[in-house]
Design an enzyme around this catalytic site. Structure first.
Site, short mmCIF file in Angstrom:
data_model
loop_
_atom_site.label_atom_id
_atom_site.label_comp_id
_atom_site.label_asym_id
_atom_site.label_seq_id
_atom_site.Cartn_x
_atom_site.Cartn_y
_atom_site.Cartn_z
CE LYS A 128 -11.40 -8.42 7.43
NZ LYS A 128 -10.37 -9.07 7.55
CB CYS A 155 -1.00 0.01 1.41
SG CYS A 155 -1.17 -1.59 1.94
CG HIS A 193 -6.10 -1.85 1.29
ND1 HIS A 193 -4.80 -1.34 1.41
CD2 HIS A 193 -6.84 -0.69 1.89
CE1 HIS A 193 -4.72 -0.18 2.10
NE2 HIS A 193 -5.83 0.17 2.72
NE ARG A 249 2.25 -9.26 5.15
CZ ARG A 249 1.03 -9.11 4.76
NH1 ARG A 249 0.11 -9.99 5.12
NH2 ARG A 249 0.46 -8.22 3.88
CD GLN A 276 -0.45 -8.89 -0.10
OE1 GLN A 276 0.16 -8.02 -0.28
NE2 GLN A 276 -1.26 -9.10 0.78
CG ASP A 281 -1.90 -5.26 -2.56
OD1 ASP A 281 -3.04 -5.20 -2.36
OD2 ASP A 281 -1.03 -5.16 -1.79
CG HIS A 308 -3.52 -0.29 -2.90
ND1 HIS A 308 -2.49 -0.82 -3.19
CD2 HIS A 308 -3.88 -0.52 -1.57
CE1 HIS A 308 -2.10 -1.82 -2.03
NE2 HIS A 308 -3.24 -1.63 -1.08
ZN LIG Z 1 -3.22 -2.57 0.68
#
Ligand SMILES: [Zn+2]
Ligand SMILES: [Zn+2]
Length: 572
Positions: free
Chosen positions: A401, A270, A447, A299, A317, A319, A321
């Protein structure tokens, strides 16, 4: 009958049996869980398989006696006194922590007592089908400095049929375990001592599988108006302080110093996407902006929770945004939902379960914003006629979410897609766009991931298909097996054809029997086995065996090539 009540009651019966066999064993807790129940015991000698059989036998006797579950209310001091006398230290500790003045206990048989809120079934005879499954260590309250107890897992169903089919599924799940199948099929391994735990190494076949997934993702995201971005893997600590990760997520981050500057190995994508958004002035006309990245994140996970491809320390990911105007929120959410469903179908998953998580007690942002975002999420689900469960108060502190979990061939759920509204990051980073009235306003940030962690998704995919991927995802789509030496020219012609048509193939011309080579291809789960002999060479055909369907007979090479090409094109 409520299955949780039945299972929890079965855990009492198990504890009763354990106490009868080993009176010195101390009781922990014994709740029902998603697929059954467990009970924790403090006992020096570990439970063996023979012990489990003994416990089961005694449980059957208790069930045959049809003993009643008797409830009794006691004052807290009375209950404490009672369990102290029974040397049930863990129960005494639990009673201490209960805020009410009264507690309830349940009795079955002559002397088995358990501290319990209930409810329970009426009598043990109502338990018709159960099975003890395994033993594992478990710290009291899950805290490593507490004593290690022994947890016995079991399950219980209303009917023997349901139990049987559950146990069959369990057996099947063991066979499909991606931790075994993945390395066996030459896809990946995670076990390099000198590299460290929880890090995935893709072998060529696995890297190919992942590339096919990623290619699908790139193509589809571009089609749907996303822009691809790539952000760095290391960024300075200051960025993570602004984003809040440094304060709230530090124990999961790899942080290191180079020449007096502190850097973080990115745990999330992000902040990088936010910097890209901020790199220019944005007008309301520019929105929505959808940044997509196959973003690899790291992580730190404790060694004890690492699990195959499902919990690792480095993963990628899919991912994105989305930065949008308030009125764009709902159409964007609906667009993501459609995208999720289309993607699930492409990968052969037809069933999902959906959860909506709403505002927790501690939150940031205005109540009004929360309301709007929650309504947008909920209305999007309703307008798509999707069934969902609401988890009240389960949202992140920065926004509500939707989670979409997919169900695999064995009806197990896998965490996959998430669509999350965020009020925190746009504010922390001072994101803005210039609105039609010339004023600067804060965009809404979504997200979202579709597959989530690609690693975990590959794990799900392996178990869903039991390693037998559809042709378009198979690392090797066809194997050519000449019955004996002497057909090299024709085999070379097939090779040329397949290479030209981008069909992934191997040739197995080892000096082995035909049966043995066919068997090897089946173990490798190759979708097509093409046997070639004199007749095939003469007629320019191949003798086709299709996985699961068996012998399809002889086909013109041209025809086979056309068919498999079409199958691959249609992602089948
Ligand atoms: Zn994010
Ligand atoms: Zn109970």
């Amino acid at each position: 009958m409520d299955l949780d009540t039945l299972r929890h009651s079965c855990s009492h019966v198990m504890a009763q049996a354990v106490k009868e066999l080993w009176p010195e064993a101390k009781l922990g807790i014994g709740p029902s869980i998603e697929d059954g129940f467990y009970y924790d015991f403090d006992k020096i000698e570990p439970f063996s398989d023979e012990d489990l059989a003994k416990i089961e036998k005694l449980m059957r006797q208790i069930i045959a006696k049809d003993e009643r579950f008797l409830r009794q209310e006691l004052s807290k001091p009375e209950a404490e006194e009672l369990f102290k006398k029974l040397h049930e230290d863990y129960k005494t500790e639990l009673i201490h922590g209960i805020p009410d003045v009264e507690v309830s206990i349940y009795k079955t048989g002559d002397k088995f007592l358990d501290l319990c809120r209930g409810p329970h079934i009426e009598s043990t005879g109502q338990i018709k089908a159960f099975k003890l499954l395994s033993v594992a260590g478990a710290y009291w309250h899950g805290i490593e400095t507490n004593p290690m107890l022994q947890r016995i897992y079991g399950t219980c169903f209303e009917t023997q049929n349901e139990l049987d089919s559950y146990l069959k599924n369990l057996e099947e799940a063991k066979k499909r375990d991606h931790r075994k199948l993945g390395p066996a099929l030459g896809l990946f391994d995670i076990y390099h001592e000198e590299a460290g735990a929880g890090l995935v190494f893709y072998h060529p076949k696995g890297a190919l599988l992942r590339t096919l997934i990623e290619n699908y993702e790139k193509e589809e995201h571009l089609k749907r108006g996303y822009e691809m971005v790539i952000t760095p893997h290391i960024m300075r600590s200051e960025l993570w302080q602004t984003s809040g990760h440094y304060d709230y997520y530090k124990e999961n981050m790899y942080i290191f110093k180079i020449e007096d500057k502190e850097f973080v190995l990115k745990p999330m994508n992000c902040p990088g996407h936010i910097l890209l958004y901020k790199s220019q002035t944005r007008s309301y006309k520019d929105l929505p902006i959808r940044f997509f990245e196959l973003g690899t994140v790291y992580r730190h996970e404790k060694a004890g929770v690492l699990h195959g491809l499902l919990r690792v320390r480095g993963f990628t990911q899919d991912d994105a945004h989305i930065f949008c105007l308030p009125e764009q929120l709902k159409p964007e959410i609906k667009g993501v939902i459609d995208f999720v469903f289309d993607t699930m179908k492409v990968f052969g998953f037809n069933e999902v379960s959906i959860e909506l998580s709403t505002r927790p007690e501690k939150y940031i942002g205005s109540e009004e914003d929360w309301e709007k975002a929650t309504v947008a999420l909920e209305e999007s689900l309703k307008e798509k006629s999707l069934a969902y469960e609401v988890n009240i108060g389960d949202g992140a502190f920065y926004g509500p979410k939707i989670d979409i979990k997919l169900k695999d061939a064995l009806n197990r759920k896998w965490q996959c897609a998430t669509i999350q509204c965020d009020f925190a990051l746009p504010k922390r980073f001072g994101l803005a766009y210039v609105d039609s009235d010339g004023k600067e306003k804060q965009p809404i940030m979504l997200h979202r991931v579709l597959l989530g962690s690609i690693e975990r998704f590959i794990g799900a995919l392996i178990e869903h298909y039991a390693g037998a991927f559809p042709a378009w995802l198979s690392p090797v789509q066809a194997v050519v097996i000449p019955v004996k030496p002497g057909f090299e020219d024709y085999v070379n012609a097939i090779k040329g054809k397949f290479t030209e048509q981008a069909i992934r193939f191997t040739v197995d011309d080892r000096n082995e029997t035909l049966d043995k080579r066919i068997r090897a291809a089946e173990i490798e789960k190759i979708p097509y086995i093409l046997v070639v002999g004199a007749r095939e060479a003469q007629n320019e055909t191949v003798s086709v065996r299709k996985r699961k369907e068996g012998d399809l007979g002889s086909k013109k090479l041209e025809e086979f090539t056309g068919q498999i090409k079409l199958q691959i094109k249609n992602r089948q």
